[in-house]
Each structure stands twice: as structure tokens, then as C-alpha cells.
Design a protein around this motif. Structure first.
Motif, short mmCIF file in Angstrom:
data_model
loop_
_atom_site.label_atom_id
_atom_site.label_comp_id
_atom_site.label_asym_id
_atom_site.label_seq_id
_atom_site.Cartn_x
_atom_site.Cartn_y
_atom_site.Cartn_z
N UNK A 1 0.84 -1.20 0.00
CA UNK A 1 0.00 0.00 0.00
C UNK A 1 0.87 1.25 0.00
N UNK A 2 0.30 2.34 -0.52
CA UNK A 2 0.94 3.66 -0.53
C UNK A 2 -0.01 4.62 0.17
N UNK A 3 0.53 5.49 1.02
CA UNK A 3 -0.27 6.46 1.75
C UNK A 3 -0.50 7.70 0.89
N UNK A 4 -1.74 8.17 0.86
CA UNK A 4 -2.10 9.37 0.12
C UNK A 4 -2.63 10.39 1.13
N UNK A 5 -2.10 11.61 1.08
CA UNK A 5 -2.64 12.70 1.91
C UNK A 5 -3.30 13.70 0.97
N UNK A 6 -4.44 14.23 1.42
CA UNK A 6 -5.20 15.15 0.59
C UNK A 6 -5.85 16.18 1.49
N UNK A 7 -5.79 17.43 1.10
CA UNK A 7 -6.46 18.48 1.85
C UNK A 7 -7.54 19.07 0.98
N UNK A 8 -8.78 18.84 1.37
CA UNK A 8 -9.91 19.33 0.61
C UNK A 8 -11.11 18.42 0.80
N UNK A 9 -12.12 18.65 0.01
CA UNK A 9 -13.35 17.86 0.08
C UNK A 9 -13.25 16.73 -0.93
N UNK A 10 -13.44 15.52 -0.43
CA UNK A 10 -13.37 14.34 -1.30
C UNK A 10 -14.66 14.20 -2.11
N UNK A 11 -14.61 13.49 -3.23
CA UNK A 11 -15.82 13.26 -4.03
C UNK A 11 -16.86 12.48 -3.21
N UNK A 12 -18.13 12.64 -3.55
CA UNK A 12 -19.21 11.97 -2.84
C UNK A 12 -19.08 10.45 -2.89
N UNK A 13 -18.55 9.91 -3.97
CA UNK A 13 -18.44 8.47 -4.13
C UNK A 13 -17.21 7.87 -3.44
N UNK A 14 -16.39 8.69 -2.80
CA UNK A 14 -15.19 8.19 -2.13
C UNK A 14 -15.58 7.45 -0.86
N UNK A 15 -15.07 6.24 -0.71
CA UNK A 15 -15.21 5.47 0.53
C UNK A 15 -14.22 4.32 0.51
N UNK A 16 -14.07 3.68 1.64
CA UNK A 16 -13.14 2.57 1.77
C UNK A 16 -13.57 1.42 0.87
#
Length: 161
Positions: free
Chosen positions: A89-104
Motif C-alpha cells: 500500500x501507498x499512503x495518500x494525503x489530501x487536503x480538501x473535500x473528497x468526491x461523494x463516491x469516495x469510501x473505503x
């Protein structure tokens, strides 16, 4: 050589040098703006041809969000999650609002900069459309380098509920 031919020769040479310089600058600019696509396994282990992204390189990473890996900062919009294909796995960091369809457990494509060998700071995160959809780049890369992810019968039935 007459003066008229000499003048034509110099004009032709100047035009060739100008066109060559222009083409060179355009190719340099395009190379600087190119974002290469990598799977998490390719970021960690490198592509089959031996190429590996360098720290500070702009890239796109695609894979599935690892279950239980999403961490949200309570004070800001900073989100950290892991993305994997069939390898590490690779770690991703993001600052902002994620898309509505984003989930685990969903497929994503993130565009950003490689911060270290296993961390990407994303400037944009795109989520897949539904349970059956996988971005073509991810499917192609996984098919080429790995065995494709397949749902078990339990997972198929669970996604239909």
C-alpha cells in the motif's frame, strides 16, 4: 556564391535554427507537465522496465482505498488514506473535500506529488462510479503487471444488497 544566394542561405539557416529551438522548447515544456500513471506496487517496487518515480515527481496513482485506513483531521480538511492494488500500500494525503463516491474499498485515482517512497500528497482525488467500474488505467496496469482483482461470490452478493 553570389551575394543573393548567400543571403538566402543565411535566411534559411536562421529559419531552421528558429524552428528547431521552438520545437525543443515545446518538447521540454510538455515533458515538464507530463503526469505518469503508477499503481501502488509500481511506486514501491518500480515498473517492469526498471523505472521508479523520484521524490518530488508529479504523478497519478490508482488503486483501491484500503479498509480502515481513512484518517481525518478534526481541525482541518486534511485526510490520509492508504491505496493498494494487489501488492504493498501507498499512503495518500489530501487536503480538501473528497468526491461523494469516495469510501473505503472503492477504486480511486489521485493526482499529486511523491513526497517520499511511500507517500503521495494529492492535489486531486477522483472516485470510481459504481461497484463494477474500475478506471481503465488501473484495470490495464493490474492486468499487465498482476492478477486482476476478482470478487468472491459473497462480495458480489453483498454489493447487490
Amino acid at each position: 556564391m553570389t551575394p543573393r544566394r548567400k543571403k538566402r542561405l543565411w535566411i534559411t539557416l536562421a529559419l531552421l535554427i528558429g524552428v528547431s529551438t521552438t520545437i525543443g522548447l515545446v518538447l521540454y515544456a510538455l515533458n515538464q507537465n507530463m503526469d505518469l500513471f503508477y499503481t501502488p506496487t509500481e511506486i514501491v517496487q518500480g515498473k517492469p522496465d526498471g523505472s521508479k518515480p523520484e521524490v518530488g515527481q508529479r504523478l497519478r496513482i490508482g488503486g483501491m482505498v484500503v479498509e480502515g485506513s481513512v484518517k481525518r483531521d478534526q481541525e482541518s480538511l486534511l485526510i490520509q488514506f492508504d491505496v493498494a492494488d494487489v501488492g504493498p500500500a501507498v499512503t495518500v494525503t489530501y487536503e480538501g473535500i473528497l468526491p461523494d463516491l469516495f469510501r473505503e474499498g472503492q477504486g480511486i485515482v489521485a493526482q499529486g506529488v511523491l513526497v517520499d517512497s511511500r507517500t503521495v500528497k494529492a492535489s486531486e482525488v477522483l472516485a470510481k462510479h459504481d461497484e463494477e467500474y474500475m478506471p481503465p488505467e488501473i484495470a490495464e496496469a493490474m492486468e499487465k503487471n498482476h492478477q486482476p482483482l476478482e470478487y468472491t461470490e459473497e462480495q458480489k452478493q453483498g454489493s447487490q444488497l
